[in-house]
Every structure is written in C-alpha cells, then in structure tokens.
Design an enzyme around this catalytic site. Structure first.
Site: not given
Length: 1013
Positions: A141-142, A300, A200-201
């Site tokens: 993502n990011a 996060e 991620n997520e």
C-alpha cells in the site's frame, strides 16, 4: 496540615499486595503462552515474547518505532541523520517498507543496487542503535504506485493477493531475493532486524474472494520468507482490529498479532475538527479477545496524514495531527497497554521519480515529526520526544495492566482516568483526559481515591491548590514510581525521565504546562542518608517544600514557568521542575550505537543531541545547534571536567548540581547567493516532434494485442492499455493512423492516467483539445471537434497522457491496481474502430528500462526523456536559447535545460528547494516535470496543486559543484503556456553538519541511447 495528612497515610497498609489480571489470570504471564510456544516453537531465542512485551536477549523492551522508507530519500549517506533524529526522541526502532516495483521492473530482473541497496540502511540502523521491523510485502500500500506492485502484474490473470497460482508464481523471485537480502541483517546474524511483517493490512476483500481470509495464502507468503532465511518472529498489521491471522487461528497465523489505527482520518481541510467518538477506547478489550497471548501491538498508528492532489498542503496536515493529537491519542494508546507501537509516518520523504500513487503528489512530507527536508522544527517532534523518552525508560510500564477507565479518580466527571497497575511492583500510571476527548475546556481537578503505598490519597494535598487540564491535553500521573532506588510516592507533573546517571546520582525531570500547579512527593527516604530539600537553582518563587523527617517524606509543589528550578532532595537525588517548553530542550542521549539508555546522560540545550559518551576526563557529545546557546550535561562521572562538542573542546564550568555547562557559539553559514534561475543560460528543444509531418514512428510499439488479461473488458479491437505493452510510468504518447474519408467530424476519447492526470490531443499538427485534469478524476471522456480532412489523406491522431501512477489494491478482489492507463476507448466519427492503427510509447525500453541507477519509474515517454536529455551533459549546445519563463506559444511540450554551480560550505546542513510561483494567469493549464541531475524530483500541476515547493536533498543536488536542471513544460491550452517563476532557495536556517559526510549520489551522465526514437 499537609504533613499530618501524609503522616497518617503512611500508617495505612498498601492498597493491594497482588494484582489480578483481566480474564482471571494471575502470576507469571508465561503460564498463559507456554502451550502456544511449545506448539509453535520459535526458530531462534534472541527475540522472544510473552503477553506483555517482546524480549531481546532476555530483556523486556517497550518497542517504540517510527516509520521511515529509505527509498523516499535516495541518498544513503543521509539515512543515518534521519535514524539518529528518530533515536533522539527515545524511539528504539524503525519500521520500513520495501517497494517491489523499484526492484523488479521486469519480471525476473531483480536488482537492489545504489540508492536501492539495503545494506547501507542496515548499517546505518546499527550505527544509530535502532532495531528494525522489515515489511517487504509483497503488497505494501504505502501510497506508492500500485501499492508496491510492479506494473507488469497488470498482465497477470489471477487475482492479486490471493493463492491464485500465477500471482504467487509472480511473487516468488521477489520474495526469495528480498528475503535473502534481509536475512543476513537479522539480529541472529548481528544485524538490527528483529521482526518481519508478511503481507500488509490483510483485512478486507469483496465477494470475488469468497475464501477470504485465506490461511493457505498467508501461509504461502510466510513459508516463502522462511525459505529465504527469515527466522525472526512474524508480526501482522490488520488495518483494524479484526483478529485476522492472529496466533491460534490456524494456517497463516503470525507469531505476534498487530493492527493499525488512523483515528482522525485524513481530512487536512479541517485541521481543528476532532469528530465525536474518534478516540479508540475498546482496543484493549479487542486485544484480549483476539490475541491475549501476545504483546499489544499497533503496527501503524497515525503520525500524520497523506494529502491528495488539490489538497491544502502538508503544513496543514501537521496541524491536524499535531502535538495536541500526540498528547491525547498517544497517551490513550499507552492507557491501552500498547508495547509495540509504530508511528506512521515519522519521516515521510519524497515521492520522487514517479514512485507515488495517483492519489498524492511529489511530496510525502505527511505532516510528520521530521519534515521532508529533514528539519525537526515542528512542536510535535518535541512532544513526541517527551513521551518517547518517558515510556521507553519506564520499566514498570512494560509489566503494567490497564484497568477500566473511570471518572471516580478525580473530583469532576468531566475527566476520565485509565489506571495501569504494575504487577511486579506497586507502581501505577494514571492516564487522564477529558471525558469528552475533543473538549477545548480548561478543567480544574484533584485526583481522588488514589491507592498508594502510603494509603489512599487526594492529590494535590496542599490546601487550596488544584490541578488543571487545559484544552486538548492528556496527562500521565504516576504513583510509587521508582526513581533510581527512591520511591516517588506520586507526581501530578509528568515525568520526562527518572534515571540514575553514570555519576551515581539520580535525576528526576518533571514538567507541566505553562502556569500549571503541580505537586510531587517522595516517601521512605532512607534515614541513614543526610537529606534536606534545597532549591539550588531558580529561586523560591512559586515553589514550596514540606518535609517529615521522621517518616522520610518530602512534598514539593510548584507552578510551572519559564524559569527552571532544581531541587536537591538528598546528596544524590536532584529534581528538575520545568514547564513543558523548557522540557522540550532536554535530551537523554545514549552512547553512539547503543540500543538502550543504560549509560545515557542527561543534556539540556541544542537543536538536536544525537549521542553522548564519557571517556577519561571528558564527555563527548554529538549534536546540532542552530543558535548561540548553552549546553549542559548532567550525570557525567565525578572525574569528568571537560566537554567536547562535535570534536571541539568547549570552555566548561561545573555547576552546583555537578553538571558541566558551556556556551556554544553559532555562526550562520556564509556563501555566495544562490543562482537566479531566470538569469541562467537556458536551452530549449521541442519535445513533441511527433506532431511534425512525416515523423517516423516505425520503431514504436504496435498496439496489436487482441486479448488482454486485464479485468476491464476491451472496448477497442486491440488493447490500448499501456501496461499490456510494458509501459507503467511517466508520460504516455499514442499515435493513431488512418486514411481519411473527409467525413470524420469528431473524436471521442476515454483516457485514464489516475487522479489529477491530464491529456492533450492533436490531429496531424492541429491541437484539437485537452483535459487539464482535476483533483479526483482518474479517467475522462472527451469529445473533440475535428478540422475538415481531405479524402484519402494520411492522418495521425497524437495523444499525450500524464501517467500519475497505478492505483493501490487495498481491498482484495477489486483488482484496482489493474485499472489501466492509456486510451480505454475511442470513437472516430464515421469510421469503424479497426480502421485506426495505433502505436504507443512510454519510457524507452519499457520494462527493459535504460537507467539502471535511477530505477524503472524515474522517466516517462516524452521525446526528450526517451533520448535521455534529462540526464547531465545532454548535447544541448546547438539548441535554441530560450527559457521556460518565455514558454511556448501553442499546446505542446517544451524541454528546457540549464546548468549552475553551487559552492555551499560543506560543514552545514543546508536544505534547498525549488519554488514555483502559482500565479493566476491567462494560461493556467500547464504541467512541469522537474529533473535535477537526471532525477525527477517534481511533478508540478499548475491548475490543480497544491504543491509548488519541491525540496531536493543534498547529494542529488551537488552543493559543491555543477548541477544540471531540466524542465519539461507541457502546455495544455491552445495558446501555449509559460512558467511565471521558479526559484532555487534555502530552507530554514541550518545547523552545522559536522557529523556526517554527505556523498554526492552517483548520477550517470547522458550517453547516446541505442535505439532511441
């Protein structure tokens, strides 16, 4: 009166001799997790955990981490600077993502060299004394293009982020190669990497993925990293606390469950709006249900905000997520018992070279504590330091258990307190906030019903005195808090640090908001030691001390103000009474490279104190100073009499406290004025020669694919999706050939480039229209009226599209990353679609990209880029002398270059930036791509904004030599366009950079490109 109350309290038995844990568990926490550990034995014994914290080599660690992506700062010699600034806040860890697309621009062609190498980052972390959490994805993502996915994944038919075989096969090379790079840097091999996050997520999916959450898929990712040599524990980051892949869930479970939280969202347009109900108050409860056997982990937590095209800029985001946010929201997380805590972002950096997603612009400042240009002048940096130093140097917090939040502990229901009880001592933490968390009120109160070793107390005890909570604030009060072996019975003032320093003396530093009254008390002071509280600095105004020598008790009250007061309680116990603004100037620097505070000194003064150590009769400090001031060092051994700052010995005096005090003189950097860009010798060439009659596009890519794996069904006879042909970044150029019949009257185009994209179209040499873009539209249907064509004429449609990056793929099954770029559909009136033959180009070579130094995303498809003329030493001598301030008088793309020299003093850290004037003019629709020594460091969209200032780090800019500047000016209006002004300017006053040697980044010069067209 005060003493009699306290003396009575001293005779009362302690409140509790044993603490009962939530869920009815008491005693040793390992009893809870032993079955799990036996069933899922760790692969190493250096990083372990229980239900409270992780351990490193047997020592409990409060893992306080900041997010930093080195790929967003493409100069490895600057990474240590950022890491040390993070360490100086008390943080002991950094989390980092890996952007797959930067490493494998072509399937099977993985590289990690130069600015993309990871070994220098691991070395810098070790030098800074920072642990690392590796987050290599493969999806991240990011706010990066494709969420980290390389563009060629658009051609993969299988569903992304699922167990579909072609997707998993596509990830195999990357996971093996990046795993092989991270593995040697694990703590088991002497490196700083202590945890790894797979995927991620992994939180949301649509109905196209009925198997979600798919343990088999997650297990494949985890197994791939294990096969590459990863042995440290796995941690997860559910986007919200849903319990996905938590220990005990079966296949795909991780070792330590974690989740994310961005409680105020990303509404920088309303920076003072804290919506009702946005303070998380149920996270602890969720944790105890989902993963009670692991430390409570938030992988996060909001440290800023991204800002979209057309937004209001990151300075406004830093107001939304400011120092008040940190006080209320971070302390609320401490009230939840978090012991793995990562702040996203701590340093944001720059989306240089097209690496960002289409939802954001070049800057990724994020409103973080460290600015994009690495300055630390936001108040939130100082506030984060106060909290970070306290929480990481308070062992009792790590074994404390949160209790129920309540209003019974104060004299007003307008305030809520969440207690945390240490199960290994009598220490308790009392986290106080407004019951209505977003209240702006100033509320007075006394703490009541507070159990201590001296009985149940009301604080403050002084007659007529009250505490106050002013506006958006929160406080952590402590009771029975260990201060170097002394018992701090209570303190309403917040603790910065309480530490027995190398000199053998203990210093307690407490602070309050300006004008606030606070009270603290020590109990059980040993009778065998001589003690009598003495104010040895700051005078007696606003301070009271009360003692009871018989019971060994002292109570100190003070009003926080700008004048520092230091009270010597015993021969070896000193208390610093500060207001918050004075506390901001305090630091607790460790020895260089130390991962803990065991030998830390206490320092007051300076813009930044990086580290400190003693050796013989001297103390050596490394730090930054941007003004003439004093520096004071507390805690050096008695034989130390000299102070060296940055290798220079200072004239030092010894104070009453035994501290070393010295004056630091700051001399501002002196240098010749920066070049006036308007006065330089600019050279110009047309970067859209495709409009010239007879242009040869025989070497362009023929759009001949009749089938596409893209989930968007083709609307044209052959695919015109750029990624089907290997073009994933920068500008795209299309040429559609047809033989006219004379009946072609209109052209309908549906084009896509992502949010804020623009496009222009020409028929032969005539501009037929543009879409200038807006902040939201990722594609556009346009209808253009065509000039009359003669029957039988060879005609060409030319379309230029600004590719703003690929969409992310956050919700699994949506396949949003595959949303194509380029021409989605067209209708040429009076003609069937198959009668138009299309060719296209993007960056020269596509996935076989030319510039291996600057990576696969740095350049796009306009003519000058394909020739490599954005690179230094391009053959411009015979070009026309013309500047971008003159511009072009018709729609098109002009390319301008110039050179200039800098001669800046190398012993200062001087931030530089290019600033455009965003003036209203008759021709506002233009775009600029800014290249500095070949690196694309700015994408300026004049009519959308908001960014008009583009910082460029030292090393990309050569501060002591010649620099090459290139500007691609794309005018979207028929009358053309020009740049009103752009200036190279210095950022805020900079401290000396004595501490590092900034290397100029390798920036290969222009060479004629074989096959360039």
């Amino acid at each position: 009166m005060l003493l009699s109350k306290l003396s009575t309290a001293l005779s009362v038995l302690p409140f509790a001799s044993a603490i009962v844990l939530p869920g009815g568990l008491a005693g040793n926490p390992t009893q809870l997790i032993m079955p799990y550990l036996k069933e899922r034995a760790p692969l190493q014994d250096i990083v372990t955990w229980d239900n409270q914290t992780i351990f490193i080599r047997g020592e409990r660690i409060m893992l306080y981490s900041g997010e930093f992506h080195p790929f967003r700062l493409p100069n490895p010699s600057l990474w240590l600077d950022v890491l040390q600034k993070i360490k100086a806040m008390g943080y002991n860890c950094v989390s980092f993502y890996v952007h797959w697309a930067l490493h494998e621009g072509k399937s099977g062609d993985f590289s990690a060299d130069g600015v993309f190498a990871w070994e220098p980052f691991f070395k810098a972390a070790t030098e800074a004394g920072i642990y690392l959490i590796a987050r290599p994805g493969p999806y991240i993502n990011a706010e990066v293009s494709g969420g980290g996915f390389p563009g060629w994944l658009q051609r993969v038919k299988g569903r992304l982020r699922t167990h579909d075989s072609d997707y998993m096969e596509s990830t195999a090379n990357y996971m093996k190669k990046i795993g092989n790079i991270i593995a040697p840097a694990q703590i088991t091999n002497g490196g700083p990497v202590i945890l790894l996050q797979p995927e991620n997520e992994y939180t949301s999916a649509n109905l196209a993925v009925p198997e979600f959450p798919d343990g088999d898929y997650m297990q494949e990712i985890e197994d791939a990293f294990r096969a590459a040599g990863i042995v440290v524990p796995y941690i997860s980051n559910d986007a919200s606390p849903k319990g996905h892949n938590a220990p005990g869930t079966g296949k795909g479970e991780v070792d330590i469950y974690g989740h994310d939280s961005y409680p105020l969202g990303f509404d920088c347009a309303h920076p003072y709006a804290w919506p009702d109900g946005n303070l998380p108050t149920t996270f602890r409860e969720s944790h105890m249900m989902q993963s009670p056997s692991t430390p409570y982990s938030v992988v996060e937590f909001q440290g800023g905000s991204f800002d979209p095209w057309g937004g209001l800029g990151f300075d406004q985001c830093s107001v939304l997520i400011n120092h008040e946010f940190e006080r209320v929201f971070y302390k609320n997380m401490f009230a939840s018992g978090v012991t793995i805590f990562n702040i996203y972002m701590t340093y944001g950096g720059t989306n240089w070279g097209n690496l960002g997603h289409p939802g954001g612009y070049t800057s990724y400042d994020y409103g973080a504590v460290i600015r994009e240009d690495r300055r630390i002048d936001r108040e939130k940096y100082s506030e984060a330091k106060l909290e970070g130093v306290f929480i990481t140097s308070s062992p009792a917090y790590m074994t404390s258990v949160p209790q129920a939040a309540s209003t019974i502990y104060t004299t007003t229901a307008y305030l809520t307190v969440t207690p945390l009880f240490d199960r290994e001592s009598l220490t308790k933490f009392w986290v106080l906030r407004h019951t209505t968390y977003n209240s702006l009120s100033s509320t007075t109160y006394r703490l009541t019903n507070i159990p201590t070793s001296a009985g149940i107390l009301t604080i403050p005890q002084a007659e007529g005195k009250v505490l106050s909570l002013n506006g958006r604030d929160s406080k952590i009060h402590v009771t029975d808090f260990s201060v170097g072996g002394y018992n701090l019975l209570y303190s309403s003032a917040e603790v910065f640090t309480a530490k027995k320093l190398p000199c053998g003396k203990t210093h307690l530093v407490v602070y309050g908001g300006p004008g606030e009254f606070h009270e603290l008390a020590f109990s059980k002071l040993p009778s065998e030691r001589k003690w009598m509280p003495v104010v040895i600095e700051g005078g007696l105004v606003g301070i009271t001390t009360n003692i009871d020598a018989t019971s060994g008790t002292v109570v100190i009250g003070f009003t926080a103000g700008p004048q520092r007061r230091i009270v010597q309680v015993t021969l070896d116990l000193f208390v610093h009474l500060l207001d918050r603004n004075t506390a901001y100037n305090y630091w607790l620097p460790s020895e260089p490279g130390a991962f803990d505070h065991s030998k830390a000194l206490l320092v007051s003064g300076g813009y930044l104190i990086r580290n400190a150590r003693t050796d013989g009769t001297s103390v050596y400090i490394n730090g930054d100073f941007n003004a003439t001031t004093t520096v004071e060092v507390f805690g050096a051994p008695a034989n130390v009499r000299y102070l060296q700052l940055n290798g220079k010995q200072l004239k030092t005096t010894v104070t009453k406290t035994g501290s070393l005090l010295a004056k630091v003189d700051y001399v501002a950097p002196q240098f010749t004025p920066l070049p006036d860009l308007k006065s330089l010798d600019w050279r110009y060439t047309d970067s859209l020669p495709e409009l010239v009659s007879g242009y040869d596009d025989s070497r362009w890519t023929l759009a001949n694919k009749k089938i596409s794996n893209n989930p968007m069904k083709l609307m044209t006879p052959t695919s015109l999706y750029a990624s089907d042909y290997g073009y994933h970044t920068g500008s795209l150029v299309y040429r559609g050939h047809f033989i006219s019949t004379g009946y072609e009257t209109t052209l309908k185009l549906r084009t896509a480039g992502g949010a804020a994209f623009g496009m222009s179209a020409w028929l032969n040499q005539e501009h037929i229209g543009s879409w200038p873009g807006n902040d939201k539209s990722q594609d556009k249907n346009s209808i253009f009226t065509l000039p009359k064509l003669a029957n039988g004429t060879k005609s060409v449609i030319t379309v230029v599209i600004d590719h703003m990056g690929l969409n992310e793929n956050w919700i699994i099954g949506t396949e949003t990353m595959k949303y194509p770029r380029g021409i989605l559909d067209f209708v040429l009136a009076g003609r069937v679609k198959s009668e138009v033959t299309w060719k296209l180009t993007g960056n020269l070579g596509g996935e076989r990209f030319m510039d291996r130094t600057r990576g696969p995303l740095n350049e796009g498809g306009i003519y000058a880029e394909r020739q490599g003329w954005h690179l230094p030493s391009a053959p411009t001598v015979n070009w026309a002398q013309k500047s971008p301030f003159e511009g072009i008088d018709a729609a098109g793309v002009g390319f301008y270059t110039t050179s200039f020299k800098l001669d800046l003093p190398k012993d200062y850290d001087i931030p530089l930036e290019f600033a455009f004037t965003n003036a209203t003019s008759a021709t506002p629709n233009y775009r600029v791509h800014l290249y500095v020594n070949g690196w694309q460091f700015g994408k300026y969209v004049h009519n959308v904004g908001p960014q008009d200032v583009f910082p460029v780090p030292q090393g990309i800019l050569n501060h002591e030599g010649t620099n090459y500047l290139a500007i691609a000016l794309w005018a979207l209006d028929t009358k053309g366009g020009k740049i009103d002004d752009v200036q190279l300017r210095v950022g805020t006053a900079a401290p000396p950079n004595w501490w590092y040697s900034v290397k100029t980044v390798n920036s290969p010069r222009w060479q004629r490109r074989a096959g360039a067209y």
